[in-house]
Design a protein around this motif. Structure first.
Motif, PDB file in Angstrom:
ATOM      1  N   TYR A  69     -49.150 -65.803 -52.010  1.00 49.85           N
ATOM      2  CA  TYR A  69     -48.894 -66.275 -53.366  1.00 49.85           C
ATOM      3  C   TYR A  69     -49.149 -67.770 -53.433  1.00 49.85           C
ATOM      4  N   ARG A  70     -49.937 -68.180 -54.407  1.00 55.26           N
ATOM      5  CA  ARG A  70     -50.192 -69.605 -54.634  1.00 55.26           C
ATOM      6  C   ARG A  70     -49.526 -69.991 -55.941  1.00 55.26           C
ATOM      7  N   SER A  71     -48.450 -70.731 -55.843  1.00 54.96           N
ATOM      8  CA  SER A  71     -47.721 -71.120 -57.048  1.00 54.96           C
ATOM      9  C   SER A  71     -48.539 -72.076 -57.914  1.00 54.96           C
ATOM     10  N   LYS A  72     -49.420 -72.829 -57.287  1.00 52.45           N
ATOM     11  CA  LYS A  72     -50.271 -73.758 -58.035  1.00 52.45           C
ATOM     12  C   LYS A  72     -51.136 -73.005 -59.047  1.00 52.45           C
ATOM     13  N   ASP A  73     -51.707 -71.874 -58.608  1.00 54.10           N
ATOM     14  CA  ASP A  73     -52.555 -71.063 -59.484  1.00 54.10           C
ATOM     15  C   ASP A  73     -51.771 -69.960 -60.186  1.00 54.10           C
ATOM     16  N   GLY A  74     -50.635 -69.609 -59.635  1.00 56.58           N
ATOM     17  CA  GLY A  74     -49.856 -68.509 -60.172  1.00 56.58           C
ATOM     18  C   GLY A  74     -50.518 -67.168 -59.922  1.00 56.58           C
ATOM     19  N   LYS A  75     -51.189 -67.038 -58.770  1.00 59.45           N
ATOM     20  CA  LYS A  75     -51.912 -65.809 -58.448  1.00 59.45           C
ATOM     21  C   LYS A  75     -51.504 -65.298 -57.068  1.00 59.45           C
ATOM     22  N   ILE A  76     -51.646 -63.996 -56.898  1.00 62.99           N
ATOM     23  CA  ILE A  76     -51.355 -63.333 -55.628  1.00 62.99           C
ATOM     24  C   ILE A  76     -52.662 -62.802 -55.059  1.00 62.99           C
ATOM     25  N   THR A  77     -52.896 -63.049 -53.775  1.00 64.69           N
ATOM     26  CA  THR A  77     -54.083 -62.539 -53.117  1.00 64.69           C
ATOM     27  C   THR A  77     -53.681 -61.486 -52.094  1.00 64.69           C
TER      28      THR A  77
END
Length: 83
Positions: A31-39
């Motif tokens: 999870y990248r909180s900067k982008d708000g996306k989950i990979t």
């Protein structure tokens, strides 16, 4: 690494990869909180697939893949589970 953009393609490829090499296949969630996306990343050391989730829309997909891997990786038998 290959980013797949369609969930059905990613999901079917992940299942095929796991059933071909169940002892080698592993996955991770980032999870990248900067982008708000989950990979989601699934690999068997020869092939690496990634899929980008949007938490507001795709949380059910994350639950599905986690439950499927947990069910399949925790069974002692070689039966293939289809969730």
């Amino acid at each position: 690494m290959v980013y797949l953009e369609e969930w059905p393609v990613f999901w079917s490829t992940v299942q095929r990869m796991y059933f071909n090499k169940p002892n080698k296949t592993r996955y991770s969630v980032k999870y990248r909180s900067k982008d708000g996306k989950i990979t989601l990343k699934v690999t068997d050391d020869q092939e690496c697939l990634q899929f980008m989730l949007h938490p507001n829309q795709d949380l059910e997909k994350l639950k599905t893949i986690n439950a499927w891997f947990l069910a399949n990786m925790s069974t002692l038998s070689t039966e293939k589970s289809a969730v």
